[in-house]
Write an enzyme that holds these catalytic residues in place. Sequence first.
Site, PDB file in Angstrom:
ATOM      1  N   HIS A 111      82.530  -9.057  36.036  1.00  0.00           N
ATOM      2  CA  HIS A 111      82.662  -7.736  35.431  1.00  0.00           C
ATOM      3  C   HIS A 111      81.754  -7.663  34.190  1.00  0.00           C
ATOM      4  O   HIS A 111      81.537  -8.689  33.524  1.00  0.00           O
ATOM      5  CB  HIS A 111      84.123  -7.568  35.023  1.00  0.00           C
ATOM      6  CG  HIS A 111      84.489  -6.234  34.483  1.00  0.00           C
ATOM      7  ND1 HIS A 111      84.255  -5.877  33.178  1.00  0.00           N
ATOM      8  CD2 HIS A 111      85.074  -5.161  35.057  1.00  0.00           C
ATOM      9  CE1 HIS A 111      84.683  -4.643  32.971  1.00  0.00           C
ATOM     10  NE2 HIS A 111      85.187  -4.192  34.101  1.00  0.00           N
ATOM     11  N   ASP A 188      87.990 -15.469  32.669  1.00  0.00           N
ATOM     12  CA  ASP A 188      88.366 -14.061  32.635  1.00  0.00           C
ATOM     13  C   ASP A 188      89.542 -13.902  33.596  1.00  0.00           C
ATOM     14  O   ASP A 188      89.376 -13.960  34.807  1.00  0.00           O
ATOM     15  CB  ASP A 188      87.159 -13.214  33.059  1.00  0.00           C
ATOM     16  CG  ASP A 188      87.496 -11.735  33.212  1.00  0.00           C
ATOM     17  OD1 ASP A 188      88.670 -11.361  33.039  1.00  0.00           O
ATOM     18  OD2 ASP A 188      86.573 -10.965  33.519  1.00  0.00           O
ATOM     19  N   GLN A 191      91.982 -10.078  36.392  1.00  0.00           N
ATOM     20  CA  GLN A 191      92.487  -9.759  37.731  1.00  0.00           C
ATOM     21  C   GLN A 191      93.388 -10.861  38.294  1.00  0.00           C
ATOM     22  O   GLN A 191      93.912 -10.706  39.398  1.00  0.00           O
ATOM     23  CB  GLN A 191      91.318  -9.523  38.713  1.00  0.00           C
ATOM     24  CG  GLN A 191      90.412  -8.356  38.358  1.00  0.00           C
ATOM     25  CD  GLN A 191      91.102  -7.001  38.493  1.00  0.00           C
ATOM     26  OE1 GLN A 191      92.187  -6.887  39.088  1.00  0.00           O
ATOM     27  NE2 GLN A 191      90.491  -5.965  37.955  1.00  0.00           N
ATOM     28  N   LYS A 214      96.686  -4.068  32.959  1.00  0.00           N
ATOM     29  CA  LYS A 214      96.521  -4.377  34.376  1.00  0.00           C
ATOM     30  C   LYS A 214      97.707  -5.184  34.899  1.00  0.00           C
ATOM     31  O   LYS A 214      97.747  -5.543  36.071  1.00  0.00           O
ATOM     32  CB  LYS A 214      95.231  -5.181  34.597  1.00  0.00           C
ATOM     33  CG  LYS A 214      93.955  -4.377  34.339  1.00  0.00           C
ATOM     34  CD  LYS A 214      92.727  -5.202  34.695  1.00  0.00           C
ATOM     35  CE  LYS A 214      91.455  -4.708  34.044  1.00  0.00           C
ATOM     36  NZ  LYS A 214      90.878  -3.522  34.692  1.00  0.00           N
ATOM     37  N   CYS A 352      81.751  -1.846  37.738  1.00  0.00           N
ATOM     38  CA  CYS A 352      81.313  -2.605  36.554  1.00  0.00           C
ATOM     39  C   CYS A 352      80.709  -3.954  36.899  1.00  0.00           C
ATOM     40  O   CYS A 352      80.501  -4.783  36.029  1.00  0.00           O
ATOM     41  CB  CYS A 352      82.431  -2.806  35.531  1.00  0.00           C
ATOM     42  SG  CYS A 352      82.946  -1.292  34.770  1.00  0.00           S
TER      43      CYS A 352
HETATM   44  C1  LIG Z   1      87.455  -8.989  36.151  1.00  0.00           C
HETATM   45  C2  LIG Z   1      87.598  -8.094  34.960  1.00  0.00           C
HETATM   46  N1  LIG Z   1      87.283  -8.546  33.750  1.00  0.00           N
HETATM   47  C3  LIG Z   1      87.397  -7.786  32.649  1.00  0.00           C
HETATM   48  C4  LIG Z   1      87.852  -6.496  32.719  1.00  0.00           C
HETATM   49  C5  LIG Z   1      87.924  -5.679  31.472  1.00  0.00           C
HETATM   50  O1  LIG Z   1      89.216  -5.328  31.154  1.00  0.00           O
HETATM   51  P1  LIG Z   1      89.532  -4.243  30.012  1.00  0.00           P
HETATM   52  O2  LIG Z   1      88.742  -3.032  30.370  1.00  0.00           O
HETATM   53  O3  LIG Z   1      90.992  -4.026  30.093  1.00  0.00           O
HETATM   54  O4  LIG Z   1      89.089  -4.841  28.708  1.00  0.00           O
HETATM   55  C6  LIG Z   1      88.196  -5.973  33.966  1.00  0.00           C
HETATM   56  C7  LIG Z   1      88.652  -4.559  34.083  1.00  0.00           C
HETATM   57  O5  LIG Z   1      88.341  -3.843  35.017  1.00  0.00           O
HETATM   58  C8  LIG Z   1      88.071  -6.781  35.112  1.00  0.00           C
HETATM   59  O6  LIG Z   1      88.387  -6.320  36.334  1.00  0.00           O
END
Ligand SMILES: Cc1ncc(COP(=O)(O)O)c(C=O)c1O
Lengths: 397, 144
Positions: A111, A188, A191, A214, A352
């Site tokens: 992401h 990270d 998910q 999430k 993203c």
């Molecule tokens: C794999 C992953 N990392 C990071 C994020 C970023 O999360 P946030 O927008 O809540 O900071 C997301 C959100 O879509 C994600 O799917």
Amino acid sequence: MNREDFPMLEEDIIYLDNGATSLKPKCVIDKTVEYYSKYSANAHRGDYDISYKVDQEYEGTREKVAEFLNADSEEIVFTSGATDSLNMIATGFFAPLIEAGDEILITTSEHASNVLPWFRLQNEKGAIVKYIPLDSNYHVTLDNVKKMVTPNTKIIAIAEITNVIGDVRPIKEICKFAHENNIFVVVDGAQSVPHKKVDVKDLDCDFLAFSAHKMYGPTGLGILYGKKELLENLNPINLGGGMNESFDSPSEILLKDIPTRLEAGTPNIASVIAFGSAIDYLNKIGMDKINERELYLRKYLIDKLIKIPYIDIINLEADSGIVSFNVEGIFSQDVAFYLNKYKVCVRAGNHCAKILKNATKVTNSLRVSLAFYNTESEIDTLVELLSNKDKIVKEML
Amino acid sequence: MDPEIKREIIMEHYQNPLHRHHVDDKSYDMVNTANSSCIDNLNIYIKYDGDVIKDIAFEGEACAISISSTSIMIENLIGKTREEALNIIDNFENMINEKEYSEDVLGNAVVYSDIYKQNSRKSCAFLPYRGLREALTKKDNGKS
Ligand SMILES: Cc1ncc(COP(=O)(O)O)c(C=O)c1O
């Protein structure tokens, strides 16, 4: 299962975009209201009863999160989200440490929030971002990690589960190998933490980032986990109230201990407190049960989708609730608009993960991301709507 | 206009868009127009002859509404002066925002007159117009 706990599910929608944000159970909503209506005071200022209560609730959530992850509560920092956490890790911990020529391994399916902070270290510090190759299923294997490691590798920063491919990376094995080679591992967990049991001691990762929204919790709140000895060396990006012990002049500033040192200013108190209820809720159901249910639903969906000849499934193999696909010849966004007419919420786009197209050759797709409260009958409705291509074309405008 | 006819015009321009090709000619101006909320992303190429738009072409990836709207816009704008083109863009913008507009300058673009009912689609329909307005109002576009 547990649908009755989610007020949003009384709305006339089929919500299949849980990877973007999950719905919130009533207990989380109630807890937010409880804070604002029963003890709405600032934290860390326990001079009167309701303020003391705020402190207890706030720190109580920290303990719950720590227990949930098998960490110590000092290792849990409240941030504004996974993005904030990852930026704090890259900029606060690694930027002062990294030298020109040091290598950072990521993948093309990360992401943006786990790409751009590392690009910054390349642009500003001369570090080099490299990509661990993905296998034919777009998965990460330990072998491919090993192939990319050189004596200059300093950081491996990858999602445990990615948001488009949904593959579960072998984090524990990667951490073991990385640590044998003096490499830090940043995970990270945006998910993964909401959908499976994550034990930071078992994984032995150095840092973990994820978002409350999430995982059935409130928006505007994230978690940064770091091993204690590493967090001690994470420079606070924000300085200000709440994080200092005392100051007299620029040369005489005494900061508080971690984790408070990393939470400058009035935090997102309502969300932190409500997040405690989200953790209680997840514990009550059990993460293993949630994971099992979501994998069952994924299989249920895949078994049906695969029978539709003009649907290309991008991630046939993935142990998560994420299914990415395209309807041949129809732009993903048009399909999403069509589904929206039937109140089915799915995401279309590049999600993203803008460099993933280099690997998959697919620039955009539809994504269904399941949660335990989704049902077979919701999936049936989705599949039914996708089963008639003429109807999609006719009604997509 | 009958909704079924509107649909047919949109589908025709989506499936067989006019002037969709790459341009490698330096006498064309190029403008990129993208929707941040989605994945529509188009390059639009414009060639002027004095004050008149001599040719427009486009390439890129976008949804059915954006693609068809671009094709219809190009069909309408070739041969117009800058001022006429800007007037058409204003009228189109008014139409999709349910304000007063003059139908006669819009040509086939009136097929989007109901698009306001689908909020998320408004920016798709307007995408090429936004790009073109930017190109036309850029101060150094006095090429011939
Ligand atoms: C794999 C992953 N990392 C990071 C994020 C970023 O999360 P946030 O927008 O809540 O900071 C997301 C959100 O879509 C994600 O799917």
